[in-house]
Design an enzyme around this catalytic site. Structure first.
Site, mmCIF file in Angstrom:
data_model
loop_
_atom_site.group_PDB
_atom_site.id
_atom_site.type_symbol
_atom_site.label_atom_id
_atom_site.label_comp_id
_atom_site.label_asym_id
_atom_site.label_seq_id
_atom_site.Cartn_x
_atom_site.Cartn_y
_atom_site.Cartn_z
ATOM 1 N N LYS A 53 0.852 -1.207 0.000
ATOM 2 C CA LYS A 53 0.000 0.000 0.000
ATOM 3 C C LYS A 53 0.883 1.251 0.000
ATOM 4 O O LYS A 53 0.667 2.171 -0.787
ATOM 5 C CB LYS A 53 -0.879 0.000 1.241
ATOM 6 C CG LYS A 53 -1.571 1.325 1.547
ATOM 7 C CD LYS A 53 -2.512 1.235 2.725
ATOM 8 C CE LYS A 53 -1.823 1.434 4.031
ATOM 9 N NZ LYS A 53 -1.534 2.831 4.406
ATOM 10 N N ASN A 54 1.896 1.258 0.869
ATOM 11 C CA ASN A 54 2.691 2.477 1.066
ATOM 12 C C ASN A 54 3.770 2.688 0.019
ATOM 13 O O ASN A 54 4.512 3.662 0.088
ATOM 14 C CB ASN A 54 3.279 2.500 2.483
ATOM 15 C CG ASN A 54 2.172 2.668 3.519
ATOM 16 O OD1 ASN A 54 1.027 2.983 3.170
ATOM 17 N ND2 ASN A 54 2.489 2.435 4.769
ATOM 18 N N CYS A 76 -5.335 12.012 12.612
ATOM 19 C CA CYS A 76 -6.117 10.765 12.560
ATOM 20 C C CYS A 76 -6.009 10.146 13.955
ATOM 21 O O CYS A 76 -5.441 10.717 14.871
ATOM 22 C CB CYS A 76 -5.583 9.839 11.486
ATOM 23 S SG CYS A 76 -3.959 9.194 11.883
ATOM 24 N N ARG A 106 -0.378 14.180 12.954
ATOM 25 C CA ARG A 106 0.080 13.960 11.576
ATOM 26 C C ARG A 106 0.323 15.286 10.834
ATOM 27 O O ARG A 106 -0.284 15.567 9.815
ATOM 28 C CB ARG A 106 -0.917 13.101 10.809
ATOM 29 C CG ARG A 106 -1.379 11.837 11.492
ATOM 30 C CD ARG A 106 -0.307 10.800 11.733
ATOM 31 N NE ARG A 106 0.266 10.261 10.536
ATOM 32 C CZ ARG A 106 -0.263 9.239 9.851
ATOM 33 N NH1 ARG A 106 -1.388 8.723 10.237
ATOM 34 N NH2 ARG A 106 0.334 8.782 8.756
ATOM 35 N N ASP A 110 4.524 0.443 12.084
ATOM 36 C CA ASP A 110 3.332 -0.221 11.536
ATOM 37 C C ASP A 110 3.233 -1.678 11.964
ATOM 38 O O ASP A 110 2.228 -2.324 11.687
ATOM 39 C CB ASP A 110 3.328 -0.146 10.000
ATOM 40 C CG ASP A 110 3.113 1.270 9.529
ATOM 41 O OD1 ASP A 110 3.304 1.532 8.316
ATOM 42 O OD2 ASP A 110 2.794 2.137 10.363
ATOM 43 N N ARG A 127 -8.712 -0.765 4.595
ATOM 44 C CA ARG A 127 -7.879 0.276 3.984
ATOM 45 C C ARG A 127 -6.508 -0.264 3.620
ATOM 46 O O ARG A 127 -5.875 0.204 2.692
ATOM 47 C CB ARG A 127 -7.692 1.448 4.958
ATOM 48 C CG ARG A 127 -8.945 2.208 5.259
ATOM 49 C CD ARG A 127 -8.645 3.456 6.046
ATOM 50 N NE ARG A 127 -7.594 4.243 5.397
ATOM 51 C CZ ARG A 127 -7.165 5.411 5.885
ATOM 52 N NH1 ARG A 127 -7.657 5.892 6.992
ATOM 53 N NH2 ARG A 127 -6.221 6.077 5.255
HETATM 54 C C1 EPZ Z 1 4.023 6.921 6.525
HETATM 55 O O1 EPZ Z 1 3.206 7.913 7.110
HETATM 56 C C2 EPZ Z 1 3.137 5.701 6.349
HETATM 57 N N1 EPZ Z 1 2.035 6.030 5.432
HETATM 58 C C3 EPZ Z 1 2.583 5.270 7.708
HETATM 59 O O2 EPZ Z 1 1.828 4.081 7.504
HETATM 60 C C4 EPZ Z 1 3.773 4.944 8.620
HETATM 61 O O3 EPZ Z 1 3.290 4.601 9.895
HETATM 62 C C5 EPZ Z 1 4.689 6.171 8.722
HETATM 63 O O4 EPZ Z 1 5.107 6.582 7.407
HETATM 64 C C6 EPZ Z 1 5.940 5.890 9.541
HETATM 65 O O5 EPZ Z 1 6.645 4.817 8.974
HETATM 66 C C7 EPZ Z 1 2.280 6.056 4.095
HETATM 67 O O6 EPZ Z 1 3.399 5.823 3.644
HETATM 68 C C8 EPZ Z 1 1.122 6.373 3.209
HETATM 69 P P1 EPZ Z 1 5.903 10.273 8.712
HETATM 70 P P2 EPZ Z 1 3.733 9.444 7.176
HETATM 71 O O7 EPZ Z 1 5.774 11.555 7.986
HETATM 72 O O8 EPZ Z 1 4.630 9.706 6.046
HETATM 73 C C9 EPZ Z 1 6.253 13.662 11.992
HETATM 74 C C10 EPZ Z 1 0.007 2.648 7.775
HETATM 75 O O9 EPZ Z 1 -0.404 2.067 8.776
HETATM 76 N N2 EPZ Z 1 6.063 14.633 10.895
HETATM 77 O O10 EPZ Z 1 7.075 9.385 8.418
HETATM 78 O O11 EPZ Z 1 2.541 10.303 7.381
HETATM 79 C C11 EPZ Z 1 5.005 12.851 12.292
HETATM 80 O O12 EPZ Z 1 4.165 13.556 13.204
HETATM 81 C C12 EPZ Z 1 0.433 4.101 7.841
HETATM 82 O O13 EPZ Z 1 0.159 2.110 6.639
HETATM 83 C C13 EPZ Z 1 6.142 15.998 11.165
HETATM 84 O O14 EPZ Z 1 6.365 16.408 12.302
HETATM 85 O O15 EPZ Z 1 4.591 9.423 8.505
HETATM 86 C C14 EPZ Z 1 5.556 11.584 12.895
HETATM 87 O O16 EPZ Z 1 5.797 11.802 14.272
HETATM 88 C C15 EPZ Z 1 0.132 4.695 9.206
HETATM 89 N N3 EPZ Z 1 5.975 16.885 10.154
HETATM 90 C C16 EPZ Z 1 6.905 11.415 12.201
HETATM 91 O O17 EPZ Z 1 7.192 12.668 11.575
HETATM 92 C C17 EPZ Z 1 5.726 16.475 8.857
HETATM 93 O O18 EPZ Z 1 5.605 17.335 7.960
HETATM 94 C C18 EPZ Z 1 6.923 10.347 11.125
HETATM 95 O O19 EPZ Z 1 5.826 10.591 10.279
HETATM 96 C C19 EPZ Z 1 5.638 15.089 8.606
HETATM 97 C C20 EPZ Z 1 5.808 14.177 9.636
#
Ligand code: EPZ
Length: 422
Positions: A22-23, A120, A125, A310, A402
């Site tokens: 998915k990701n 969410c 996020r 995850d 999802r």
């Molecule tokens: C991706 O989400 C994945 N989703 C998530 O999978 C996964 O849990 C996550 O990466 C971590 O591996 C997809 O790839 C579609 P991040 P993402 O930006 O990119 C902070 C699932 O279950 N952050 O790596 O949204 C954030 O708050 C989903 O399949 C900021 O502060 O996660 C978090 O603490 C859930 N500012 C950390 O970074 C930003 O602009 C990591 O988030 C962006 C993120």
């Protein structure tokens, strides 16, 4: 609202095929915006989130030819017909990953309006780093009326950008935008997840010049345009880990196929530490519990190559019935223990303190009515239900649809008793 009725107690035995990631498929579909030539994708998973991305791109004017009416495992994507540059609230509110169209729309068309993604269940996020990265490439970005309004005065220009926090989709957004920028972009503290590498490999197939994918330093030489091409989406390492967890928690002997074990090293090490027997070949993994009770393991989530957040909920479920005590620390998201109170309803002994869960393994769980709250939490409830005595009723399983393709069919094929109720 669909629910599952699961009768626990049967060890899972057999072979499960793993679907596309998915990701990886989500950013790759967004990246089709970057070229006006047709792109042929295969191993696309049949998931609600993928359908949402197809609807989002379709609403902009992109067209998709499916392999068959019923499925879109193979897809021909054509985005030369895009005439609208907006990701509307109705779709973004159902899938935050819609933000992934922002970078490609800016790079290809120089403008985009994307509904500001809300938080969410698992956390706020934020997307501040996405926006800062795109601004570093020269985008003008304002947020008003609940929308991100982005525009490029003339062309995106290559730049150096360092992520304060490792962000998977943040890295993907900036990398996609940089592909068509003028000059060189260097991204520091980039995410190293295999899905980021898969996106980079896809973009390189279309003619992008990217070096360092999979390392914290990504270098992208901008090109004037991308061509078409064909690409097979990588396997879903989280679905793979979830099915191994189903074999482990049920005391079974499960083989998963169409996998790439190199993307799962740290998770496989944790399974081995639980005392299961693993046989790993080029594209298959067999997990055999030999009927022995699992041993509890400590987990601390971290960006790749650390332990994936995850997979945290799935290991909490296994630790809940394992022998001994364990500590699970969630360092990525601020609210990713929603499964704990539901597991407690089934008899789990888990204490939460800040971002840590302290688990004392119990001899058995008992079936109960529980509620899914987010994608991976719902997977952990299915796992617990597989081993619980009696029947478990899981409500709101749209969360699980999802991210897991036909999970009840795949699990029932190896001995589970799961009934989906409309
Ligand atoms: C991706 O989400 C994945 N989703 C998530 O999978 C996964 O849990 C996550 O990466 C971590 O591996 C997809 O790839 C579609 P991040 P993402 O930006 O990119 C902070 C699932 O279950 N952050 O790596 O949204 C954030 O708050 C989903 O399949 C900021 O502060 O996660 C978090 O603490 C859930 N500012 C950390 O970074 C930003 O602009 C990591 O988030 C962006 C993120």
């Amino acid at each position: 609202m669909d629910s599952f009725i699961i009768k626990g107690g049967t060890p899972l035995v057999g072979t499960v095929p793993i679907s596309g990631a998915k990701n990886a498929a989500l950013p790759i579909l967004a990246a089709t915006i970057l070229t006006d030539e047709p792109v042929y994708l295969s191993n696309v998973p049949q998931l609600q989130d993928i359908s949402t991305m197809l609807e989002l791109l379709g609403g902009m004017g992109a067209t998709f030819e499916r392999s068959s009416e019923a499925a879109y495992t193979e897809l021909k994507a054509q985005t030369s017909s895009i005439f609208r540059y907006q990701a509307p609230y109705e779709l973004v509110k159902t899938m935050r990953a819609s933000i992934l169209v922002l970078g490609p729309l800016l790079a290809r068309f120089g403008k985009a309006q994307v509904s500001f993604p809300g938080g969410c269940a698992i956390g706020s996020r934020p997307v501040d780093l996405h926006l800062k990265g795109l601004q570093a490439l020269g985008a003008d970005i304002t947020v008003e009326g609940g929308y991100i309004h982005a525009a490029v005065p003339d062309k995106l220009r290559g730049a150096q950008f360092t992520f304060d926090v490792v962000s998977v989709t943040g890295t993907e957004n900036v990398m996609m935008a940089a592909v068509l920028a003028e000059g060189t972009t260097v991204i520091h503290n980039a995410a190293c997840e295999p899905e980021v590498v898969d996106l980079a490999n896809f973009l390189i197939t279309l003619g992008a010049q990217i070096r360092g994918a999979g390392t914290p330093h990504l270098t992208i030489e901008g090109v004037t345009r991308l061509g078409g091409g064909e690409y097979r989406v990588m396997m879903d390492r989280i679905e793979a880990g979830t099915f191994l967890a189903a074999g482990a928690i049920s005391g079974g002997d499960l083989t998963i196929t169409d996998v790439e074990p190199h993307a799962m090293n740290v998770v496989l090490e944790k399974f081995a530490a639980m005392g299961v027997e693993l046989s790993v070949s080029a594209n298959q993994i067999r997990l055999n519990t030999k009927g022995k009770r699992l041993k509890a393991v400590d987990i601390t989530t971290a960006p790749f190559p650390g332990f994936p957040t995850d997979m945290q909920a799935q290991f909490v479920a296994m630790n809940a019935v394992a022998k001994g005590r364990s500590t699970v620390v969630e360092t990525i998201f601020e609210n990713r223990f929603m499964h704990v109170q539901e597991l407690a309803r089934m008899g789990a002994d888990i204490k939460l303190q800040g971002n840590s869960a302290y688990i004392a393994g119990v001899a058995k769980l008992t079936g109960a009515p529980v509620m899914a709250t987010d994608l991976r939490a719902s997977a952990s409830l299915v796992l617990a239900a597989l081993v619980a005595e009696g029947e478990t009723h899981i409500d709101r399983i749209y969360h699980i649809d999802r991210g897991y393709e036909r999970i009840e069919l795949k699990l029932n094929d190896v001995g589970a008793h799961i009934q989906r109720q409309k």
